[in-house]
Write a protein that holds these residues in place. Sequence first.
Motif, PDB file in Angstrom:
ATOM      1  N   ASP A 110       0.614   4.312  -0.976  1.00  0.00           N
ATOM      2  CA  ASP A 110       0.030   5.755  -0.693  1.00  0.00           C
ATOM      3  C   ASP A 110       0.174   5.630   1.006  1.00  0.00           C
ATOM      4  O   ASP A 110       0.634   6.756   1.780  1.00  0.00           O
ATOM      5  CB  ASP A 110      -1.218   6.052  -1.146  1.00  0.00           C
ATOM      6  N   ARG A 111      -0.326   4.743   1.619  1.00  0.00           N
ATOM      7  CA  ARG A 111      -0.509   4.545   3.173  1.00  0.00           C
ATOM      8  C   ARG A 111       0.912   4.643   3.521  1.00  0.00           C
ATOM      9  O   ARG A 111       0.935   5.179   4.612  1.00  0.00           O
ATOM     10  CB  ARG A 111      -1.322   3.288   3.541  1.00  0.00           C
ATOM     11  N   ASP A 170       0.819  -1.235  -0.057  1.00  0.00           N
ATOM     12  CA  ASP A 170      -0.093  -0.058   0.013  1.00  0.00           C
ATOM     13  C   ASP A 170       0.983   1.177   0.036  1.00  0.00           C
ATOM     14  O   ASP A 170       1.086   1.748   1.123  1.00  0.00           O
ATOM     15  CB  ASP A 170      -0.879   0.014   1.049  1.00  0.00           C
TER      16      ASP A 170
END
Length: 370
Positions: A137-138, A135
Amino acid sequence: MNKAMAEPLKNLLHPGVVTEIADRLSQCAPGFDRDRFAASAGDGLEALELMQRSLKIRDALLETLPADFPAAATAIDAALPSGTAPGLSGWALLPVSQFVAARGLGDFALSLSLLRRLTRHFTAEFAIRPFIHADQDRALAAIRGWVADDDPHVRRLASEGTRPRLPWAMRLPQLVRDPQPILPILTALLDDPEDYVRRSVANSLNDIGKDHPDLVADFVARHIAGAPPPRLRLLRHASRTLLKQGHRGVLANFGFAPPSGIGTRLSLATTAVRFGDSLVFGLTVENSHRSKQQVMIDYAVHHRKANGGTSPKVFKWTVATLEPGASLRLEKRHSIRPITTRRYYAGTHRLVVLVNGEAVCEADFELDMA
């Protein structure tokens, strides 16, 4: 005088490290089966290479630490050094961080927080990458907050862990394709007070330049004007591969224009070199232009391959400023001896001199492997 052979890298993870991990975790994890961990991690360990050893110890941790990740994370955190109290550090934390990467993907916030604390005692640059891959972006949202951390190890993790092509580590294909998301991290660390961090930033930019040379050239151009000496060194180190390749934009960033009015004379001490000896050559460089010129002089050896073709390897030589009418005389000994990264073949090789990225003169020599 004979030098003692270097200790194999794999021995950084040895049975004593297994015992250390077992002892620390048995104090911090209720119900941790110390003997089972030690037996599983140590079985056949010494027959393995470094990263295989680390993964074997990681697997033993997966077998014996609590299946509940928050409970395992609490035990690991308690096993780390705290203040003046000792704890797990150094290479013992490589398999521990790999445990976090394997078990903690379902708990991003807790895992990233734990790796941030762990990296103060041994780099978590390998373990952070599965989270970025899973992930991006996270993960990057959290990592961007680390650039202002008081600990330089945490700041370095922000740049080193996000390198698109970090050696020994899983590649980050999404960042290889588009590195824009990590540029704010690198920009924030350009003037970091620690050389340790700045070198990591330079290495990340050098990685990016292998896939996006124009992007790195533009990045350097935006940040080189008025750069203090530490940032200037960073930008030059970040541009090292592109400078060797003669990328025109990167050369211009450092004041190297296409050579005009530059004359060169190349001479070889011998046209035949025996394997194990050195190629000895000299170069005269003259500036017949009316203006002084900054010159970056490199040379490439076009090594003969098994199929009869050649493969060039560029070597740095020197940088000089030549006044109008001035000349420079250089000499070089280039060793041709056994190395682990190249296999040599007998036959014709070529030496090419580069001035500001452009080939200006060349000569052939024969390599004798007898």
